[in-house]
Design a protein around this motif. Structure first.
Motif, PDB file in Angstrom:
ATOM      1  N   GLY A 288     -33.020  11.197  -5.123  1.00 30.71           N
ATOM      2  CA  GLY A 288     -33.656  10.532  -6.267  1.00 30.71           C
ATOM      3  C   GLY A 288     -32.891  10.760  -7.552  1.00 30.71           C
ATOM      4  O   GLY A 288     -32.752   9.850  -8.384  1.00 30.71           O
ATOM      5  N   TYR A 289     -32.359  11.972  -7.749  1.00 32.53           N
ATOM      6  CA  TYR A 289     -31.534  12.231  -8.932  1.00 32.53           C
ATOM      7  C   TYR A 289     -30.292  11.349  -8.932  1.00 32.53           C
ATOM      8  O   TYR A 289     -29.928  10.748  -9.940  1.00 32.53           O
ATOM      9  CB  TYR A 289     -31.077  13.694  -8.965  1.00 32.53           C
ATOM     10  N   TRP A 290     -29.626  11.283  -7.787  1.00 33.23           N
ATOM     11  CA  TRP A 290     -28.374  10.534  -7.713  1.00 33.23           C
ATOM     12  C   TRP A 290     -28.609   9.031  -7.819  1.00 33.23           C
ATOM     13  O   TRP A 290     -27.681   8.286  -8.158  1.00 33.23           O
ATOM     14  CB  TRP A 290     -27.642  10.881  -6.408  1.00 33.23           C
ATOM     15  N   ARG A 291     -29.832   8.598  -7.554  1.00 31.39           N
ATOM     16  CA  ARG A 291     -30.141   7.168  -7.643  1.00 31.39           C
ATOM     17  C   ARG A 291     -30.986   6.830  -8.867  1.00 31.39           C
ATOM     18  O   ARG A 291     -31.581   5.764  -8.949  1.00 31.39           O
ATOM     19  CB  ARG A 291     -30.850   6.725  -6.365  1.00 31.39           C
ATOM     20  N   ALA A 292     -31.036   7.762  -9.826  1.00 36.15           N
ATOM     21  CA  ALA A 292     -31.711   7.544 -11.109  1.00 36.15           C
ATOM     22  C   ALA A 292     -33.171   7.161 -10.939  1.00 36.15           C
ATOM     23  O   ALA A 292     -33.681   6.252 -11.606  1.00 36.15           O
ATOM     24  CB  ALA A 292     -30.975   6.496 -11.938  1.00 36.15           C
ATOM     25  N   ALA A 293     -33.877   7.863 -10.058  1.00 35.09           N
ATOM     26  CA  ALA A 293     -35.314   7.663  -9.902  1.00 35.09           C
ATOM     27  C   ALA A 293     -36.035   8.224 -11.125  1.00 35.09           C
ATOM     28  O   ALA A 293     -35.431   8.780 -12.038  1.00 35.09           O
ATOM     29  CB  ALA A 293     -35.797   8.356  -8.631  1.00 35.09           C
ATOM     30  N   ASP A 294     -37.354   8.079 -11.160  1.00 34.22           N
ATOM     31  CA  ASP A 294     -38.175   8.718 -12.183  1.00 34.22           C
ATOM     32  C   ASP A 294     -38.526  10.128 -11.714  1.00 34.22           C
ATOM     33  O   ASP A 294     -38.975  10.306 -10.578  1.00 34.22           O
ATOM     34  CB  ASP A 294     -39.472   7.936 -12.407  1.00 34.22           C
ATOM     35  N   TRP A 295     -38.318  11.098 -12.570  1.00 34.46           N
ATOM     36  CA  TRP A 295     -38.803  12.441 -12.252  1.00 34.46           C
ATOM     37  C   TRP A 295     -39.267  13.121 -13.531  1.00 34.46           C
ATOM     38  O   TRP A 295     -38.739  12.875 -14.611  1.00 34.46           O
ATOM     39  CB  TRP A 295     -37.745  13.285 -11.543  1.00 34.46           C
ATOM     40  N   TRP A 296     -40.290  13.955 -13.368  1.00 32.98           N
ATOM     41  CA  TRP A 296     -40.787  14.770 -14.476  1.00 32.98           C
ATOM     42  C   TRP A 296     -40.475  16.221 -14.146  1.00 32.98           C
ATOM     43  O   TRP A 296     -40.951  16.761 -13.153  1.00 32.98           O
ATOM     44  CB  TRP A 296     -42.290  14.590 -14.671  1.00 32.98           C
ATOM     45  N   GLY A 297     -39.667  16.852 -15.002  1.00 25.69           N
ATOM     46  CA  GLY A 297     -39.303  18.248 -14.818  1.00 25.69           C
ATOM     47  C   GLY A 297     -40.238  19.149 -15.611  1.00 25.69           C
ATOM     48  O   GLY A 297     -40.364  19.015 -16.827  1.00 25.69           O
ATOM     49  N   ILE A 298     -40.879  20.066 -14.932  1.00 25.71           N
ATOM     50  CA  ILE A 298     -41.859  20.974 -15.532  1.00 25.71           C
ATOM     51  C   ILE A 298     -41.251  22.370 -15.630  1.00 25.71           C
ATOM     52  O   ILE A 298     -40.598  22.848 -14.698  1.00 25.71           O
ATOM     53  CB  ILE A 298     -43.146  20.986 -14.690  1.00 25.71           C
ATOM     54  N   GLY A 299     -41.463  23.018 -16.770  1.00 25.38           N
ATOM     55  CA  GLY A 299     -40.983  24.377 -16.960  1.00 25.38           C
ATOM     56  C   GLY A 299     -39.986  24.466 -18.103  1.00 25.38           C
ATOM     57  O   GLY A 299     -39.488  23.454 -18.602  1.00 25.38           O
ATOM     58  N   PRO A 300     -39.682  25.693 -18.558  1.00 26.14           N
ATOM     59  CA  PRO A 300     -38.763  25.883 -19.683  1.00 26.14           C
ATOM     60  C   PRO A 300     -37.359  25.384 -19.343  1.00 26.14           C
ATOM     61  O   PRO A 300     -36.797  25.719 -18.307  1.00 26.14           O
ATOM     62  CB  PRO A 300     -38.782  27.395 -19.915  1.00 26.14           C
ATOM     63  N   GLY A 301     -36.822  24.555 -20.239  1.00 25.52           N
ATOM     64  CA  GLY A 301     -35.487  24.014 -20.043  1.00 25.52           C
ATOM     65  C   GLY A 301     -35.399  22.878 -19.053  1.00 25.52           C
ATOM     66  O   GLY A 301     -34.318  22.306 -18.860  1.00 25.52           O
TER      67      GLY A 301
END
Length: 410
Positions: A288-301
């Motif tokens: 998903g990262y390599w194909r520019a999917a939607d993601w929500w990253g949770i946590g510091p940084g």
């Protein structure tokens, strides 16, 4: 996830995204990443946003005991920002740091929060990273019973001297043994992460590491070249002349050994640094990262990407938790990607995949450069004449992937 955050535009206090980011949200996969920033010791080569207990002190917003509560607060914020159009989550990935320094029950509690807040898509992939010494059979069983389907162990090497130089604390055989424990616990997929190119590591040592990893029977294996990042203890030791700098020719030789050994064992590359036993064993979250999917990253940084808007959280766990406690987004900055930026990133990322890059993504002048890549044996075109031409790197091209992208782009 490097520790240094980029500059960016301010983020509204409530985390609101522009309407363009939310357009078509329900028609794209949604992924959730949880960054757990805790480590027992900090490896000398690591520049990720991680902290040991003595670095964090006693700030109540930065303790392991309260961490999942803060993460669930951000998860609720994500639900409000994305609104009712958000689809069920297709993949969850808990990374770090060392996620399994948190009790397994806390990680399961976070996953339950994802399920209750967004829902999980049918067949969702749920991954956790772990250091081999940071979890036992009971913890693995609790994760598997709680809904985790995939686990990745940081093996790095089977050479005691290499592990010592990398500041790893597990014994050489521990990671391989953990594969059997994970299978017994009920994990559907087990992966091992390796690092090659550590100064003093011979080709024979690297081949031994690969064969030790393969003997454990993982479904997936990642092999990353050691990169000496500025600001790390490893970089300081190189500057002082205590250890030599990594050598590009040595890294290339060891990549070729990895391809030889892994292919012979029945694994196939699907991204430059990743091999899987079957297509179903590929890490869908990372794809998903390599194909520019939607993601929500949770946590510091943690970094997120929703519909062409990229944003990132405050770096320190205490500052992160404080923002959430005050009812504000923990996001520190963001950027709205232009169409040109998104196209360039697509070339950069998709060309690393065995599935390749659609030649339709390239401009006319970029397409004119493709024949030279083919003539030099750096790439092939698959699907010619079917209307689905894709540019795929050869083995030699994989060794030069970054340079090929630079030469190809306008």
């Amino acid at each position: 996830m490097p520790a240094t955050l980029p500059d960016g535009d301010p983020v509204p206090a409530d985390g609101t995204l522009p309407p363009s980011a939310l357009a078509g949200l329900g028609h794209r996969p949604l992924e959730i990443y949880l960054h757990v920033p805790f480590c027992t010791t900090r490896c000398g080569y690591c520049d990720f946003n991680t902290y040991t207990a003595d670095q964090l002190g006693t700030d109540p917003g930065a303790t392991r005991a309260t961490y999942v509560d803060a993460a669930l607060t951000e998860l609720a914020l994500a639900r409000r920002v994305l609104g009712p159009a958000a689809p069920p989550v297709s993949t969850v990935f808990v990374g770090g740091g060392t996620p399994t320094l948190l009790p397994a029950g806390e990680l399961v509690r976070f996953l339950a929060g994802v399920r209750d807040t967004f829902g999980l898509a049918a067949g969702a992939e749920v991954s956790a990273e772990s250091n081999p010494e940071s979890i036992d059979a009971d913890g693995l069983a609790e994760l598997a019973e709680g809904g985790f389907t995939r686990i990745s162990f940081g093996m790095q090497s089977a050479d005691e001297q290499v592990l010592a130089l990398l500041d790893r604390v597990h014994t050489p055989g521990r990671a391989a043994a953990m594969v059997d424990l994970a299978r017994a616990a009920g994990f559907r997929q087990v992966s091992l992460d390796l690092i090659y190119g550590t100064p003093g590591e011979s080709v024979d040592s690297w081949r031994h590491t690969l064969r030790t990893a393969l003997a454990a029977g993982p479904d997936h294996l990642s092999a990353y070249a050691l990169i000496v990042e500025e600001g790390t203890r490893f970089a300081a030791r190189v500057r002082r002349g205590e250890i030599p700098m990594t050598d590009d020719d040595d890294l290339a030789d060891k990549y070729l050994v990895a391809e030889e050994e892994l292919t012979a064992a029945g694994l196939s590359w699907y991204e430059v640094s990743n091999w899987a036993r079957t297509p179903d064993d590929r890490c869908r979250h990372n794809l998903g990262y390599w194909r520019a999917a939607d993601w929500w990253g949770i946590g510091p940084g943690a970094h997120s990407h929703i519909g062409g808007v990229r944003f990132w959280n405050r770096k320190h766990p205490a500052a992160y938790a404080r923002a959430l406690a005050e009812g504000r987004t923990p996001a520190q900055g963001r950027e709205i990607l232009t169409g040109v930026q998104r196209r360039v990133e697509r070339v950069l990322l998709e060309l690393r995949l065995a599935d390749g890059l659609s030649t339709d993504v390239l401009t006319g002048t970029e397409q004119a450069r493709v024949p030279d890549l083919l003539a030099r044996g750096l790439a092939e075109v698959h699907g010619a004449g079917t209307g689905g031409d894709r540019l795929v790197l050869t083995l030699r091209g994989r060794l030069l992937a970054d340079g090929i992208v630079r030469d190809l782009l306008d």
